[in-house]
Scaffold this active site. Structure first.
Site, mmCIF file in Angstrom:
data_model
loop_
_atom_site.group_PDB
_atom_site.id
_atom_site.type_symbol
_atom_site.label_atom_id
_atom_site.label_comp_id
_atom_site.label_asym_id
_atom_site.label_seq_id
_atom_site.Cartn_x
_atom_site.Cartn_y
_atom_site.Cartn_z
ATOM 1 N N TYR A 300 90.500 75.702 110.020
ATOM 2 C CA TYR A 300 89.223 75.168 110.505
ATOM 3 C C TYR A 300 88.114 76.176 110.214
ATOM 4 O O TYR A 300 88.157 77.319 110.679
ATOM 5 C CB TYR A 300 89.329 74.905 112.005
ATOM 6 C CG TYR A 300 88.278 74.002 112.594
ATOM 7 C CD1 TYR A 300 88.542 72.659 112.812
ATOM 8 C CD2 TYR A 300 87.029 74.485 112.960
ATOM 9 C CE1 TYR A 300 87.593 71.821 113.386
ATOM 10 C CE2 TYR A 300 86.075 73.665 113.527
ATOM 11 C CZ TYR A 300 86.359 72.331 113.738
ATOM 12 O OH TYR A 300 85.412 71.509 114.302
ATOM 13 N N TYR A 358 81.993 68.078 106.850
ATOM 14 C CA TYR A 358 82.337 68.450 108.221
ATOM 15 C C TYR A 358 82.526 67.180 109.029
ATOM 16 O O TYR A 358 81.566 66.540 109.462
ATOM 17 C CB TYR A 358 81.238 69.318 108.830
ATOM 18 C CG TYR A 358 81.488 69.696 110.278
ATOM 19 C CD1 TYR A 358 82.552 70.515 110.629
ATOM 20 C CD2 TYR A 358 80.652 69.236 111.298
ATOM 21 C CE1 TYR A 358 82.788 70.862 111.956
ATOM 22 C CE2 TYR A 358 80.868 69.581 112.625
ATOM 23 C CZ TYR A 358 81.939 70.392 112.941
ATOM 24 O OH TYR A 358 82.175 70.737 114.258
#
Length: 405
Positions: A300, A358
């Site tokens: 991440y 994103y």
């Protein structure tokens, strides 16, 4: 001790919309995009949307950080006849891969047969993630942050990054290498928002937004939706593609990390970390594996320093050695060999939150699935195990290991 759900469930379908630059998805709606992603995931799995009877959310069933999913509304939008499982992890993006564990809980308890995990976001001016803390109504907790000018996640992360630099001598060059190494993986990806190769000079010229973080150290602000479908292994074998076997999954964290950069009360060494050590240790214990066994790592990457800190917490390198590990090129994917560089594990072969899009971590799960299927655009040769992480964020953060069938 092996995880009780090990290898009993698998991800069988992945789907997404196009990815839009922030605000450009209008006049589409959250439900419209979520429905498209779910339908695409069903097509990928070879099942009907009417077979989905479970929802396994994260981020408190959030759609972005200011909207919410409503299961009944999604059922009406899609014409789903019934559901028998609807659950969510709390907090934010840290729970993304952990939601797959939530799906396995419903499946193994026979509460559902096919569970969908999804995220959709639409960043209209009033819903922009980059200023989410500054836009929040004052309360006794965020009133500590707002007067300090810490109005967005990037401002908050910059404080953690600076502490890591102070304690361990970490350099901005390492942050730049994270961005450049993962950008190199997007030139051949049709949906990627940032595709152009990135030079060191271009990175250094990027505007400083929250010292030491430059604009390119921040993840993209995008709109879109991603959905993945999880089911039991017996059903998975009847789906269209090879199953991505759920080998281990953990979520949670330590009190010392707690609300993390939303409260800034972490003691050293937790302050200059990703807060992932607890879940990393759990997922390694569940699987009997270690960082060295991973063929690809989908880390991440909402901000580049957090990739470096997660590499330390997961044991790809020792604490404080992330700078040298990154600068040695070990994050990079070599398309000529289909492997890593200098003995490293390729990181974010899809470009990640920094370069592809994103969608609060969901693209990482999609890439993990495609890697162990053997169908990824930047395919790692003979990939058997893929690590997917969620966060750093307020607890829970989470970890997932997918295995080739």
């Amino acid at each position: 001790m092996a995880w009780s759900h090990q290898d009993k469930c698998a991800i069988v379908g992945v789907g997404s919309t196009d990815y839009y630059v922030r605000g450009k998805s209008w006049p589409r709606t959250i439900n419209d995009m979520a429905a498209e992603a779910i339908m695409n995931a069903c097509a990928d799995a070879g099942i009907s949307h009417k077979q989905i009877d479970g929802f396994s959310y994260y981020s408190g069933a959030g759609a972005g950080y200011l909207d919410k999913f409503d299961t009944a509304s999604l059922m009406e939008t899609l014409g789903m006849p019934h559901i028998s499982y609807s659950a969510t992890l709390t907090s934010g993006g840290g729970g993304c891969p952990g939601a797959i564990g939530l799906a396995t809980a419903g499946l193994m308890n026979e509460d559902c047969t096919y569970s969908v995990t999804l995220m959709a976001l639409q960043q209209l001016p009033q819903h922009r993630l980059g200023v989410v803390f500054g836009a929040a109504a004052p309360n006794p907790e965020n009133s500590f942050l707002q007067p300090s000018g810490l109005v967005g996640p990037g401002h908050l992360m910059s404080v953690l990054a600076r502490r890591h630099m102070h304690l361990y001598g970490t350099t901005q060059d390492a942050f730049g290498e994270v961005v450049m190494a993962t950008r190199a993986n997007t030139h051949n990806r049709p949906k990627a928002v940032r595709k152009n190769a990135l030079t060191k000079e271009e990175y250094d010229a990027s505007v400083m937004l929250a010292d030491p973080l430059r604009r390119l150290d921040f993840c993209l602000e995008t709109d879109g939706a991603v959905a993945v479908i999880t089911t039991t292994m017996d059903r998975a074998k009847d789906c269209r593609h090879k199953p991505a076997v759920v080998h281990a999954c953990a979520h949670g964290g330590q009190r010392e990390w707690g609300r993390a950069f939303a409260w800034m009360g972490m003691p050293d060494p937790h302050f200059a970390s990703s807060g992932h050590k607890f879940t990393a240790d759990r997922v390694w214990a569940q699987s009997g594996l270690a960082a060295k066994d991973m063929d690809v790592a989908l880390i991440y990457d909402h901000f580049s320093p957090m990739v470096l800190m997660q590499l330390e917490d997961y044991g790809f390198c020792e604490k404080g050695e992330g700078n040298d590990y990154v600068l040695s090129g070990k994050l990079r994917y070599d398309p000529a060999t289909g492997k890593g560089v200098n003995g490293g594990t390729p990181v974010n072969t899809h470009g990640g939150n920094l370069n592809e899009a994103y969608i609060i971590g969901m693209t990482h799960i999609v890439e993990g699935v495609e890697q162990v299927r053997g169908t990824a655009i930047n395919q790692v040769k003979d990939a058997e195990f893929a690590l997917v992480s969620g966060g750093p964020a307020s607890l829970p953060v989470s970890s997932l290991i997918l295995r080739k069938d």
